[in-house]
Motif scaffolding. Sequence first.
Motif, PDB file in Angstrom:
ATOM      1  N   ALA A 200       0.875  -1.178   0.000  1.00 50.08           N
ATOM      2  CA  ALA A 200       0.000   0.000   0.000  1.00 50.08           C
ATOM      3  C   ALA A 200       0.905   1.219   0.000  1.00 50.08           C
ATOM      4  CB  ALA A 200      -0.932   0.008   1.214  1.00 50.08           C
ATOM      5  N   ASP A 201       0.317   2.401  -0.169  1.00 46.56           N
ATOM      6  CA  ASP A 201       1.135   3.614  -0.181  1.00 46.56           C
ATOM      7  C   ASP A 201       0.475   4.718   0.620  1.00 46.56           C
ATOM      8  OD1 ASP A 201      -0.778   4.956  -1.857  1.00 46.56           O
ATOM      9  OD2 ASP A 201       0.157   4.095  -3.626  1.00 46.56           O
ATOM     10  N   ALA A 202       1.159   5.850   0.724  1.00 46.79           N
ATOM     11  CA  ALA A 202       0.707   6.933   1.590  1.00 46.79           C
ATOM     12  C   ALA A 202      -0.638   7.502   1.172  1.00 46.79           C
ATOM     13  CB  ALA A 202       1.753   8.056   1.609  1.00 46.79           C
ATOM     14  N   GLU A 203      -0.925   7.483  -0.113  1.00 43.86           N
ATOM     15  CA  GLU A 203      -2.202   8.013  -0.590  1.00 43.86           C
ATOM     16  C   GLU A 203      -3.337   7.012  -0.473  1.00 43.86           C
ATOM     17  OE1 GLU A 203       0.660   8.254  -2.163  1.00 43.86           O
ATOM     18  OE2 GLU A 203       1.035  10.396  -2.434  1.00 43.86           O
ATOM     19  N   HIS A 204      -3.017   5.750  -0.322  1.00 42.89           N
ATOM     20  CA  HIS A 204      -4.020   4.678  -0.264  1.00 42.89           C
ATOM     21  C   HIS A 204      -3.647   3.734   0.885  1.00 42.89           C
ATOM     22  CE1 HIS A 204      -3.689   6.055  -4.483  1.00 42.89           C
ATOM     23  NE2 HIS A 204      -5.005   6.094  -4.403  1.00 42.89           N
ATOM     24  N   LEU A 205      -3.924   4.179   2.109  1.00 40.57           N
ATOM     25  CA  LEU A 205      -3.504   3.420   3.294  1.00 40.57           C
ATOM     26  C   LEU A 205      -4.376   2.202   3.543  1.00 40.57           C
ATOM     27  CD1 LEU A 205      -2.930   6.434   5.723  1.00 40.57           C
ATOM     28  CD2 LEU A 205      -1.214   5.242   4.349  1.00 40.57           C
ATOM     29  N   GLU A 206      -5.628   2.284   3.127  1.00 44.80           N
ATOM     30  CA  GLU A 206      -6.589   1.188   3.318  1.00 44.80           C
ATOM     31  C   GLU A 206      -6.758   0.834   4.787  1.00 44.80           C
ATOM     32  OE1 GLU A 206      -5.493  -2.017   0.740  1.00 44.80           O
ATOM     33  OE2 GLU A 206      -5.332  -0.721  -1.022  1.00 44.80           O
ATOM     34  N   VAL A 207      -6.963   1.859   5.600  1.00 43.37           N
ATOM     35  CA  VAL A 207      -7.295   1.682   7.018  1.00 43.37           C
ATOM     36  C   VAL A 207      -8.495   2.566   7.316  1.00 43.37           C
ATOM     37  CG1 VAL A 207      -4.902   1.176   7.666  1.00 43.37           C
ATOM     38  CG2 VAL A 207      -5.744   3.527   7.800  1.00 43.37           C
ATOM     39  N   PRO A 208      -9.284   2.224   8.347  1.00 43.73           N
ATOM     40  CA  PRO A 208     -10.439   3.056   8.679  1.00 43.73           C
ATOM     41  C   PRO A 208     -10.035   4.470   9.082  1.00 43.73           C
ATOM     42  CG  PRO A 208     -10.609   0.899   9.714  1.00 43.73           C
ATOM     43  CD  PRO A 208      -9.222   1.000   9.159  1.00 43.73           C
ATOM     44  N   ARG A 209     -10.894   5.400   8.786  1.00 44.71           N
ATOM     45  CA  ARG A 209     -10.639   6.796   9.111  1.00 44.71           C
ATOM     46  C   ARG A 209     -10.481   6.968  10.619  1.00 44.71           C
ATOM     47  NH1 ARG A 209     -14.456  11.853   7.117  1.00 44.71           N
ATOM     48  NH2 ARG A 209     -13.006  13.522   7.739  1.00 44.71           N
ATOM     49  N   GLY A 210      -9.452   7.698  11.024  1.00 41.15           N
ATOM     50  CA  GLY A 210      -9.232   7.991  12.435  1.00 41.15           C
ATOM     51  C   GLY A 210      -8.866   6.789  13.283  1.00 41.15           C
ATOM     52  N   SER A 211      -8.332   5.734  12.665  1.00 46.95           N
ATOM     53  CA  SER A 211      -8.079   4.487  13.397  1.00 46.95           C
ATOM     54  C   SER A 211      -6.668   4.358  13.948  1.00 46.95           C
ATOM     55  CB  SER A 211      -8.367   3.291  12.490  1.00 46.95           C
ATOM     56  OG  SER A 211      -7.468   3.266  11.387  1.00 46.95           O
ATOM     57  N   LEU A 212      -5.761   5.240  13.548  1.00 51.87           N
ATOM     58  CA  LEU A 212      -4.358   5.052  13.904  1.00 51.87           C
ATOM     59  C   LEU A 212      -3.949   5.911  15.093  1.00 51.87           C
ATOM     60  CD1 LEU A 212      -2.788   5.093  10.329  1.00 51.87           C
ATOM     61  CD2 LEU A 212      -3.405   3.101  11.707  1.00 51.87           C
ATOM     62  N   GLY A 213      -3.173   5.302  15.975  1.00 53.00           N
ATOM     63  CA  GLY A 213      -2.590   6.058  17.073  1.00 53.00           C
ATOM     64  C   GLY A 213      -1.333   6.783  16.665  1.00 53.00           C
TER      65      GLY A 213
END
Length: 202
Positions: free
Chosen positions: A92-105
């Motif tokens: 994956a790349d920085a423009e397409h992280l494929e993680v839920p919005r607001g999910s990362l610490g």
Amino acid sequence: MSGATVVAAYGGRAVEYAAALGTMASVHPSDRELVIGWARALTGRVLDVGCGPGHWTAHLAATGADVEGIDPTPAFVDHARRAHPGVAFRVADAEHLEVPRGSLGGVLAWYSLIHHHPDDIDGALASLADATAPGGGLLVGFFGGDAVGSAEPFDHAVVTAYRWPASALAARIAAAGYEVLETHTRTSRDDRPHAAILARRT
């Protein structure tokens, strides 16, 4: 420069790159201290964006972080999976992280935004901000520069990269939705300036 160009350039030299820079032994002690100290203060999942051979991802995992590494170069992800079984890696790349919005610490972008043209980096930063929870952290490592107002290209060993004045990149990071907390600089043996910015999602 297109993402496909960067992926092709790194894909062709992935074995060489991993052999030269793909272990923690190649990391400067002050960088190790900075990144680990930053990660220990985070709460929640961490994404190592542009993880390359995966050594930072694996090191963070060994310190107890809930971390995943992503890289757009399949050869790097294949190497990382072989070298660090049990640690999560995917393409994956920085423009397409494929993680839920607001999910990362937290997001670690350690020299992984250096190939973004100044006209394109805002999109990558916006993507990182969208995925980071309020109060979550961002740590960006990059090559420092002296150009006024924006980045300047230089001939990186693999493919063209950009040097950023810390103040200019900090302004872009703030505009993406982060509060810039700290800026760190150092100079390597070859007199190449290195820099890092720590920020918090607003």
